[in-house]
Structure formats: structure tokens, C-alpha cells
Design a protein around this motif. Sequence first.
Motif, mmCIF file in Angstrom:
data_model
loop_
_atom_site.group_PDB
_atom_site.id
_atom_site.type_symbol
_atom_site.label_atom_id
_atom_site.label_comp_id
_atom_site.label_asym_id
_atom_site.label_seq_id
_atom_site.Cartn_x
_atom_site.Cartn_y
_atom_site.Cartn_z
ATOM 1 N N ARG A 75 3.176 2.588 -6.543
ATOM 2 C CA ARG A 75 3.753 1.314 -6.975
ATOM 3 C C ARG A 75 2.764 0.491 -7.811
ATOM 4 O O ARG A 75 1.582 0.805 -7.895
ATOM 5 C CB ARG A 75 4.185 0.487 -5.754
ATOM 6 C CG ARG A 75 5.342 1.063 -4.969
ATOM 7 C CD ARG A 75 5.484 0.358 -3.621
ATOM 8 N NE ARG A 75 5.448 -1.108 -3.769
ATOM 9 C CZ ARG A 75 5.021 -1.946 -2.817
ATOM 10 N NH1 ARG A 75 4.573 -1.453 -1.662
ATOM 11 N NH2 ARG A 75 5.025 -3.241 -3.023
ATOM 12 N N THR B 6 2.957 -6.402 0.673
ATOM 13 C CA THR B 6 2.366 -5.285 1.397
ATOM 14 C C THR B 6 0.969 -5.630 1.882
ATOM 15 O O THR B 6 0.102 -6.015 1.085
ATOM 16 C CB THR B 6 2.303 -4.031 0.502
ATOM 17 O OG1 THR B 6 3.625 -3.696 0.051
ATOM 18 C CG2 THR B 6 1.719 -2.853 1.262
ATOM 19 N N LEU C 265 -2.175 3.034 3.609
ATOM 20 C CA LEU C 265 -0.891 2.953 2.921
ATOM 21 C C LEU C 265 -0.234 4.328 2.807
ATOM 22 O O LEU C 265 -0.861 5.355 3.036
ATOM 23 C CB LEU C 265 -1.081 2.353 1.529
ATOM 24 C CG LEU C 265 -1.713 0.962 1.485
ATOM 25 C CD1 LEU C 265 -1.992 0.567 0.045
ATOM 26 C CD2 LEU C 265 -0.800 -0.058 2.151
ATOM 27 N N SER D 231 3.903 6.558 -1.297
ATOM 28 C CA SER D 231 4.875 5.785 -2.078
ATOM 29 C C SER D 231 4.310 4.423 -2.467
ATOM 30 O O SER D 231 4.619 3.890 -3.544
ATOM 31 C CB SER D 231 6.176 5.610 -1.288
ATOM 32 O OG SER D 231 5.926 4.986 -0.035
ATOM 33 N N ASP D 232 3.479 3.832 -1.604
ATOM 34 C CA ASP D 232 2.851 2.554 -1.934
ATOM 35 C C ASP D 232 1.851 2.709 -3.076
ATOM 36 O O ASP D 232 1.758 1.854 -3.957
ATOM 37 C CB ASP D 232 2.133 1.972 -0.712
ATOM 38 C CG ASP D 232 3.092 1.551 0.387
ATOM 39 O OD1 ASP D 232 4.127 0.942 0.061
ATOM 40 O OD2 ASP D 232 2.796 1.840 1.562
#
Length: 251
Positions: free
Chosen positions: A52, A104, A45, A48-49
Amino acid sequence: MLAEGGATDWPHAVEALNENGRSPFVLICEHASNHIPAEYNKLGLQDSDLARHIAWDIGAAHVTRALSKRLDAPAFLGGYSRLLIDLNRPLHVADSIPLRSEATDIIGNLSLDDEERERRQRLMFNPFQDRLRAHLEQRTADGRRNVLVSVHSFTPVYLGQQRAWHAGVLFDKAASLGQALIAQLSRDPLLNVGANVPYGVSADADYALVVHGDQLNNPAVLIEIRNDLISDPDGVETWTRKLEEALRGVI
């Protein structure tokens, strides 16, 4: 690498705070951390993921730590991202080690062998649950109450759907505690607080509330706070105060 905990890249699986606290409440924050050891290469990943909601419950750890001090309550916080293994899921369900979270794909979790699954269970899941269970058993042996409060946060928008609630209180057997907590929070007419929202409670979707709570006759609730409300210090302070007042009110 010190996989048993202690090194920066491999912290302890559980952060235990104020274990001698006098409060009847025991605080739990399973999704406190988004940490993933370097050897996992971020599970494929982007940074930024990992910032989250899919990787952790934003703001929940800050609220839990502050609430522990205010209530003089013990608290147990997870040390690793739920993308590695979810402390709030039974081991047999697919979401225990998710292949997909929201929209995702979790590339690093594809095609895991049994050895890796067992390793994560041994290093991350079991130490957390064992430490919490031992604490609760000791309190019971000492004649003390165990009222479990698990602190989580949720996204304002999930798969394109707006969520209007400011907070939710989840419960199963502890309905009287859950409803009393909702009533306390709802004394603020500006708050939209719901029962068993934005999620329900089940043996396949929850762990601590069921296993350490309902199955042992320990009253247990899970509090969900919308994460945009606790994403900065002012929000954390506001919601810590709200929860402190509400919890003191129900006890």
C-alpha cells in the motif's frame, strides 16, 4: 549481513542514476521502495500493507527512472521503505519514523530506543542525503544549474475522503517554477492539477525541497501524481511523457 549496502536484503540507501546527465533538472524519489530487511519482521505488518501507499509511493520510481532517461537527468531514489525512516521528513518530527500511517499502526516502530533510531539514520537517511548533497555541490562548483524535481504519488482516497486532482505541484520559494509547471500540465484541459495539493509545504513536512532546494537557492518543486494513474506501464508511460513535455516547457 552487509548493513552498509550491497547485499540483497540490505541494498544501498540510494540508487543514483545518470549522474553525468546534462539536464538542469535533478530528480529525487525518496519513497521509491517498500523494502524492509528481514530482521525487522515486516514491522509487524502484512504483505498487503507493504504493497500500500503507507510503505512507498506507488509508481513514482518507475516514472522517475523513465524521466531520467528522457531528460538526460540525474536521479536519486531511496532504497528502503519510508516506514523505517522517511527520507522526506526532518529527523526531529514524529513522522520521521511513523508510529501510525493513515489508519494503520506500525507495530515494529513502537518503543524504539535511541540506538535503533540512530542506526536507521546512519544506514538509510544520511547516505541518501549526503550523496544528493555532494552531487548538488559538485554541479554548483562546475557552474551548473540545480533545478530539483521530487517525484511522489498520492492515494485517490485518504481516510475516506476522495481526492479529485490528477496531480499536484508543491513549492514554496520556487513559486514561479511551480506555477509555470502547473500551466504547462494544464494545457491538457482534461487534467485537474493544483498548487500545493494534496499537501502543503513546510519545514516540518518536507526535507529535500526545503533543505536541498529553498535553503540553498536551488529552485525546487515536488510533483504528486495520483497513484491509480501510474500503477501500470501504460500509466507510467503516459505520465512520463506529460512530465517530460511540461518540464521542457518551463526550462
